[in-house]
Enzyme design. Structure first.
Site, PDB file in Angstrom:
ATOM      1  N   LYS A  44       0.959  -1.185  -0.007  1.00 17.39           N
ATOM      2  CA  LYS A  44       0.088  -0.063   0.036  1.00 17.39           C
ATOM      3  C   LYS A  44       0.890   1.150   0.092  1.00 17.39           C
ATOM      4  CE  LYS A  44      -2.327   1.734   3.715  1.00 17.39           C
ATOM      5  NZ  LYS A  44      -2.237   3.148   3.807  1.00 17.39           N
ATOM      6  N   ASP A  71      -3.467   4.345  -1.660  1.00 18.10           N
ATOM      7  CA  ASP A  71      -4.570   4.743  -0.735  1.00 18.10           C
ATOM      8  C   ASP A  71      -4.346   6.135  -0.747  1.00 18.10           C
ATOM      9  OD1 ASP A  71      -6.117   4.934   1.374  1.00 18.10           O
ATOM     10  OD2 ASP A  71      -4.533   4.247   2.955  1.00 18.10           O
ATOM     11  N   LYS A  73      -7.007   8.213  -0.612  1.00 15.07           N
ATOM     12  CA  LYS A  73      -8.520   8.521  -0.001  1.00 15.07           C
ATOM     13  C   LYS A  73      -8.934   9.786  -0.420  1.00 15.07           C
ATOM     14  CE  LYS A  73      -7.160   6.331   4.485  1.00 15.07           C
ATOM     15  NZ  LYS A  73      -5.860   6.051   4.476  1.00 15.07           N
ATOM     16  N   ASP A  76     -13.468  14.842  -2.667  1.00 16.65           N
ATOM     17  CA  ASP A  76     -13.560  16.341  -3.301  1.00 16.65           C
ATOM     18  C   ASP A  76     -14.925  16.436  -4.195  1.00 16.65           C
ATOM     19  OD1 ASP A  76     -12.828  18.777  -4.577  1.00 16.65           O
ATOM     20  OD2 ASP A  76     -10.543  18.086  -4.292  1.00 16.65           O
ATOM     21  N   THR A 131     -10.048   4.007  11.203  1.00 16.27           N
ATOM     22  CA  THR A 131      -9.841   3.105  12.369  1.00 16.27           C
ATOM     23  C   THR A 131      -9.145   3.639  13.580  1.00 16.27           C
ATOM     24  OG1 THR A 131      -7.884   2.267  11.241  1.00 16.27           O
ATOM     25  CG2 THR A 131      -9.816   0.705  11.304  1.00 16.27           C
ATOM     26  N   ARG A 223       3.141  -0.441  10.632  1.00 17.26           N
ATOM     27  CA  ARG A 223       3.989  -0.211  11.678  1.00 17.26           C
ATOM     28  C   ARG A 223       4.222  -1.578  12.488  1.00 17.26           C
ATOM     29  NH1 ARG A 223       1.140   5.060  14.159  1.00 17.26           N
ATOM     30  NH2 ARG A 223      -0.836   3.756  13.197  1.00 17.26           N
TER      31      ARG A 223
HETATM   32  O1  C5P Z   1       0.676   1.383  10.839  1.00 15.97           O
HETATM   33  P1  C5P Z   1      -0.732   0.951  10.887  1.00 15.97           P
HETATM   34  O2  C5P Z   1      -0.982  -0.722  10.883  1.00 15.97           O
HETATM   35  O3  C5P Z   1      -1.558   1.430  11.930  1.00 15.97           O
HETATM   36  O4  C5P Z   1      -1.170   1.454   9.470  1.00 15.97           O
HETATM   37  C1  C5P Z   1      -2.431   1.416   9.121  1.00 15.97           C
HETATM   38  C2  C5P Z   1      -2.478   1.896   7.734  1.00 15.97           C
HETATM   39  O5  C5P Z   1      -3.872   1.720   7.242  1.00 15.97           O
HETATM   40  C3  C5P Z   1      -1.995   3.417   7.385  1.00 15.97           C
HETATM   41  O6  C5P Z   1      -1.345   3.389   6.344  1.00 15.97           O
HETATM   42  C4  C5P Z   1      -3.304   4.038   7.374  1.00 15.97           C
HETATM   43  O7  C5P Z   1      -3.506   5.406   6.597  1.00 15.97           O
HETATM   44  C5  C5P Z   1      -4.522   3.058   6.838  1.00 15.97           C
HETATM   45  N1  C5P Z   1      -5.804   3.187   7.304  1.00 15.97           N
HETATM   46  C6  C5P Z   1      -6.543   3.127   8.457  1.00 15.97           C
HETATM   47  N2  C5P Z   1      -7.583   3.356   8.590  1.00 15.97           N
HETATM   48  C7  C5P Z   1      -8.436   3.443   7.494  1.00 15.97           C
HETATM   49  C8  C5P Z   1      -7.959   3.343   6.264  1.00 15.97           C
HETATM   50  C9  C5P Z   1      -6.667   3.412   6.007  1.00 15.97           C
HETATM   51  O8  C5P Z   1      -5.530   3.076   9.187  1.00 15.97           O
HETATM   52  N3  C5P Z   1      -9.641   3.482   7.894  1.00 15.97           N
END
Ligand code: C5P
Length: 244
Positions: A44, A71, A73, A76, A131, A223
């Site tokens: 991603k 991603d 998002k 607009d 999330t 992460r």
């Molecule tokens: O590091 P972590 O596992 O928390 O990363 C989650 C990834 O998912 C990030 O790149 C974040 O931008 C993406 N994301 C999210 N919640 C959403 C959509 C995308 O955390 N609803």
């Protein structure tokens, strides 16, 4: 119909893991990609890396055989989103995201920019609620609901009506969405943390194994893998936890 069948077949043969390449530096992302394989995961690319190295990085990772989840998002006015989708189409990515909160006209406009029935058309994935947000934060932006699940369902119904291919939600909502929409709707869940791992800014969280059991097709993991001392070992461990 044809696309629905294609997405079923595609979902089955791909790894359930999408790694969020949330690196500051494109070189770090490239280094990381050399140590993993397209059989283990999809990748991603989010806003930070795309702003820094956009098309170059997408092309580089495509050459290595990785499927790319872009991603950005989008959120607009319909015309602007439609033009962005035309530009995304040229990148040949596997999937890309827009915010369902952008509304029906915006989503229909995005859909109209792509040929729904053509193979290899990028899949449009709608982001329901981040999330990192809980009910309190939803209320702060004026969404007066007492049920996160009901709100996510409402957004998913709208996304489905606008012929989006799937949604991003938290693993906590995945089971209900799957029940409502069946197998052919793509469900992608971030907010994934292996047991005993720090949540960072995520709030609606589950373990990889639980999230798959709850009906997610793909888990977005950043992460916990990219910041680990040994990211490659963690990736293997997550894959084996899911499969056993
Ligand atoms: O590091 P972590 O596992 O928390 O990363 C989650 C990834 O998912 C990030 O790149 C974040 O931008 C993406 N994301 C999210 N919640 C959403 C959509 C995308 O955390 N609803």
């Amino acid at each position: 119909m044809l696309v629905t069948k294609n997405s079923m077949i595609e979902k089955k043969k791909l790894s359930p893991i999408i790694i969020a390449l949330d690196y500051q530096d494109p070189e770090q992302a490239i280094y990381f990609s050399k140590k993993i394989s397209p059989q283990q995961c999809q990748l991603k690319i989010g806003q930070e890396l795309f702003i820094k190295s956009g098309v170059f990085l997408v092309n580089y990772l495509h050459k290595k055989g990785f499927k790319i989840f872009l991603d950005l998002k989008l959120y607009d006015i319909p015309n602007t989103v439609k033009r962005s989708v035309y530009a995304i189409k040229k990148l040949d990515v596997w999937m890309f995201t827009l915010h369902i909160h952008g509304g029906k006209s915006m989503m229909l406009s995005a859909r109209s920019a792509l040929n729904f029935h053509k193979k290899n058309t990028p899949k449009i994935i709608g982001v329901t609620v981040l999330t990192s947000m809980n009910i309190l934060e939803l209320n702060h932006i004026g969404i007066n609901t007492s049920s996160m699940l009901n709100h996510v369902i409402k957004l998913s119904v709208l996304a489905k009506k606008c012929k989006l291919d799937g949604i991003v939600c938290s693993p906590w909502e995945a089971k209900s969405i799957r029940k409502l929409f069946g197998k052919n709707f793509i469900i992608i869940t971030p907010g994934i943390r292996p047991k005993r791992m720090y949540y960072d800014d995520q709030k609606r969280v589950m373990t990889p194994r639980e999230a798959i059991r709850s009906g997610s097709d793909f888990l977005v993991i950043g992460r916990p893998i990219t910041r680990a001392d040994n990211p490659y070992m963690i990736l293997k461990k997550i894959l084996s936890d899911i499969n056993n």
